[in-house]
Design a protein around this motif. Structure first.
Motif, PDB file in Angstrom:
ATOM      1  N   MET A  14     -69.708 -76.757 -69.617  1.00 59.23           N
ATOM      2  CA  MET A  14     -69.211 -77.456 -68.433  1.00 59.23           C
ATOM      3  C   MET A  14     -68.788 -78.879 -68.763  1.00 59.23           C
ATOM      4  N   THR A  15     -69.297 -79.462 -69.887  1.00 61.84           N
ATOM      5  CA  THR A  15     -69.001 -80.849 -70.202  1.00 61.84           C
ATOM      6  C   THR A  15     -67.506 -81.101 -70.313  1.00 61.84           C
ATOM      7  N   HIS A  16     -66.760 -80.152 -70.869  1.00 61.49           N
ATOM      8  CA  HIS A  16     -65.326 -80.357 -71.056  1.00 61.49           C
ATOM      9  C   HIS A  16     -64.582 -80.424 -69.728  1.00 61.49           C
ATOM     10  N   TRP A  17     -65.205 -79.982 -68.647  1.00 64.46           N
ATOM     11  CA  TRP A  17     -64.589 -80.105 -67.331  1.00 64.46           C
ATOM     12  C   TRP A  17     -64.647 -81.538 -66.807  1.00 64.46           C
ATOM     13  N   LEU A  18     -65.382 -82.426 -67.483  1.00 62.28           N
ATOM     14  CA  LEU A  18     -65.469 -83.817 -67.034  1.00 62.28           C
ATOM     15  C   LEU A  18     -64.114 -84.511 -66.991  1.00 62.28           C
ATOM     16  N   ILE A  19     -63.211 -84.104 -67.868  1.00 63.65           N
ATOM     17  CA  ILE A  19     -61.904 -84.748 -67.911  1.00 63.65           C
ATOM     18  C   ILE A  19     -60.989 -84.250 -66.804  1.00 63.65           C
ATOM     19  N   ALA A  20     -61.308 -83.085 -66.217  1.00 66.49           N
ATOM     20  CA  ALA A  20     -60.422 -82.469 -65.233  1.00 66.49           C
ATOM     21  C   ALA A  20     -60.204 -83.320 -63.979  1.00 66.49           C
ATOM     22  N   PRO A  21     -61.239 -83.955 -63.392  1.00 63.01           N
ATOM     23  CA  PRO A  21     -60.974 -84.772 -62.197  1.00 63.01           C
ATOM     24  C   PRO A  21     -60.035 -85.947 -62.445  1.00 63.01           C
ATOM     25  N   VAL A  22     -59.856 -86.342 -63.698  1.00 60.26           N
ATOM     26  CA  VAL A  22     -58.922 -87.410 -64.021  1.00 60.26           C
ATOM     27  C   VAL A  22     -57.551 -86.843 -64.384  1.00 60.26           C
ATOM     28  N   VAL A  23     -57.545 -85.791 -65.191  1.00 66.32           N
ATOM     29  CA  VAL A  23     -56.286 -85.239 -65.692  1.00 66.32           C
ATOM     30  C   VAL A  23     -55.513 -84.495 -64.604  1.00 66.32           C
ATOM     31  N   LEU A  24     -56.209 -83.745 -63.758  1.00 63.66           N
ATOM     32  CA  LEU A  24     -55.515 -82.927 -62.759  1.00 63.66           C
ATOM     33  C   LEU A  24     -54.661 -83.764 -61.813  1.00 63.66           C
ATOM     34  N   PRO A  25     -55.199 -84.782 -61.140  1.00 63.27           N
ATOM     35  CA  PRO A  25     -54.315 -85.604 -60.295  1.00 63.27           C
ATOM     36  C   PRO A  25     -53.289 -86.394 -61.087  1.00 63.27           C
ATOM     37  N   ALA A  26     -53.632 -86.764 -62.342  1.00 62.25           N
ATOM     38  CA  ALA A  26     -52.681 -87.488 -63.174  1.00 62.25           C
ATOM     39  C   ALA A  26     -51.479 -86.621 -63.531  1.00 62.25           C
ATOM     40  N   MET A  27     -51.659 -85.316 -63.606  1.00 59.85           N
ATOM     41  CA  MET A  27     -50.553 -84.402 -63.874  1.00 59.85           C
ATOM     42  C   MET A  27     -49.810 -84.015 -62.598  1.00 59.85           C
TER      43      MET A  27
END
Length: 513
Positions: free
Chosen positions: A1-14
């Motif tokens: 699950m740790t790799h999902w930490l970047i998702a809340p930043v990357v998803l809206p940025a994309m």
């Protein structure tokens, strides 16, 4: 699950550039992707909060560069709770913006909305002070665009004032970062927690100055008196959905104070001794008093709600300034409450605006849908004023209990109880003018009632307030566990800066904890 930490930043940025480049002229497509993105963020944030609930500290190293040299994102109970609160709030705000047509009154609303989420979520997840500054700037730029959405001279003037105040904060932030790096050679928060304690007693001038500057910066973000002047006009003039989303932005300042002054500059560190209770607690008490006096004195509904935000932040900061586990736990419980209540009141003020010529607190003809709108206002006012049975009352009890054994107990109790009485009078006065006295004013009502989904969005926030009340015991136990984790930061520090013993996903084993 740790790799999902970047998702809340990357998803809206994309999503934001995609909406600008591929769906600039198609509001329907923008709405679909924006809503889908927020729903995905809720799922991801819920998973992160679940993973952190047992005390696990999750780490994501960008580029696989270890701290303190690389950029890291850290997920613990506090950060994941704030991320989840933000995206849940964003869902209801977005539903209201779409149903009311606010998103179609200007350009690039949905792209700016996604960039705003990126900045807020990044600020909650970053483990580095410099990147906290970066995310502050991202949300500042996006929030300025959202604030002047749909134009208008008053809105533009308020937006300029907002930017100027926050640019002052950004300048002070850079000075503080420079002083900290000069004294310690690092800006990673976990690494700073180790190094600050090693500074000798006769070399504390630089780091103490940096600690004071950081407190000023975060106090500006949290709208603590006397650094609150930017908030009333900015929030009152902003579009209602934007102001509702901004209800979480002042909490970014509160979060930063909690994180930095429990991890890097805790009360037991000699270099910053006396900083917390000497300056922060009196300013918080004054903020609470001024905010609620502003509620009583307000002549417009939107400014009344804006001053209630200042008062609620004063309540939060009173509890934080105690810097005890009980105080932090109470503050976190009240943060969730005040965010939902403040956002609901801003949206309710827009429901009122839809049927009136203005938001002046003067008797005018009844608005369409007045019964339902008045009912929602009644619940929102009870919540913000802290009356039973809603969570505001329980939150104030927790704050009063946390301050019971302090030297300023008399002042805390007197100001909290007195400001509560003042806010009750202020909200009751506004409600009676808007909904009761309106019945005695004659006039034709030709404006149609607000859209059903607008009421659904506001009702959803009210339902969350009710759930926050019903589940108060579970929520308080969880905020107590967050406070316990904050005041025992060894697992956080070792997860971030100690590479041996980490699992392949970046978390620490129970033996390492």
């Amino acid at each position: 699950m740790t790799h999902w930490l970047i998702a809340p930043v990357v998803l809206p940025a994309m999503l934001a550039p995609f909406i600008v480049l591929a769906a600039r002229y198609h509001i329907g497509i923008q709405r679909v992707f924006s809503l889908a993105g927020v729903l995905m963020l809720i799922g991801i944030s819920g998973g992160l909060a679940w993973a952190a609930a047992d005390g696990t500290v999750m780490l994501y190293q960008l580029g696989d560069w270890a701290a303190p040299f690389g950029i890291v994102l850290v997920g613990d109970r506090l950060s994941t709770m704030m991320v989840l609160l933000t995206v849940v709030l964003a869902l209801f705000v977005l539903i209201y913006a779409i149903s009311s047509g606010w998103d179609n009154r200007g350009r690039h609303f949905h792209a700016l909305f996604q960039f705003q989420l990126m900045g807020i979520l990044g600020a909650f997840l970053t483990g580095d002070l410099f990147n906290l500054f970066v995310f502050f700037e991202v949300l500042l730029i996006a929030s300025y665009g959202l604030m002047i959405h749909a134009g208008g001279t008053k809105r533009l003037r308020a937006g300029v004032q907002y930017v100027l105040f926050n640019l002052i904060g950004s300048t002070l932030f850079l000075f503080a970062l420079g002083a900290i790096y000069a004294e310690t050679g690092t800006l990673n928060m976990a690494d700073l927690a180790n190094r600050v304690g090693l500074i000798s007693a006769d070399e504390t001038v630089g780091i103490r100055l940096a600690a004071v500057l950081l407190l000023l910066v975060f106090a500006i973000k949290a709208a603590v008196v006397p650094l609150h002047f930017w908030l009333p006009s900015s929030y009152a003039e902003a579009p209602a959905p934007v102001a509702a989303l901004f209800a979480i932005m002042t909490k970014v300042g509160a979060y930063a104070i909690i994180r930095v002054y429990t991890l890097i500059f805790p009360p037991d560190v000699a270099v910053t001794a006396g900083l917390h209770d000497t300056w922060l607690l009196p300013a918080a008490l004054i903020s609470l008093a001024i905010g609620m006096i502003g509620v009583l004195a307000a002549k417009k509904l939107d400014r009344l709600v804006a001053f209630s935000i200042i008062g609620s932040m004063g309540m939060v900061m009173v509890s934080i300034a105690l810097f005890t586990p009980a105080g932090i736990a109470a503050a976190l419980y009240y943060i969730v409450h005040s965010t939902l209540a403040g956002a609901a009141l801003f949206l309710i003020s827009d429901l009122v605006r839809a049927g009136r010529a203005n938001l002046d607190l003067t008797a005018q003809p009844p608005i369409a849908g007045a019964t339902l709108t008045a009912g929602l206002y009644f619940v929102g006012a009870i919540a913000m004023a802290g009356l039973p049975p809603l969570s505001g009352f329980l939150g104030k009890l927790l704050v009063l209990d946390a301050g019971f054994d302090t030297d300023l107990m008399v002042w805390i109790w007197a100001i909290v109880l007195g400001s509560s009485l003042i806010s009750v009078v202020g909200f009751a006065r506004a409600g009676s003018i808007l909904f009761w006295k309106a019945k005695s004013v004659e006039g034709d009502q030709t404006v149609p009632p607000p859209a059903t989904m607008s009421y659904v969005a506001v009702g959803g926030l009210i339902a969350l307030l009710v759930a926050h009340t019903v589940l108060a015991g579970q929520m308080h136990r969880y905020t107590n566990s967050i406070a316990a984790q904050l005041f025992a930061p060894a697992p956080y520090i070792s997860t971030v800066v100690d590479t041996p013993g980490k699992l392949s996903d970046g978390t620490k084993t129970e033996e390492d904890h």
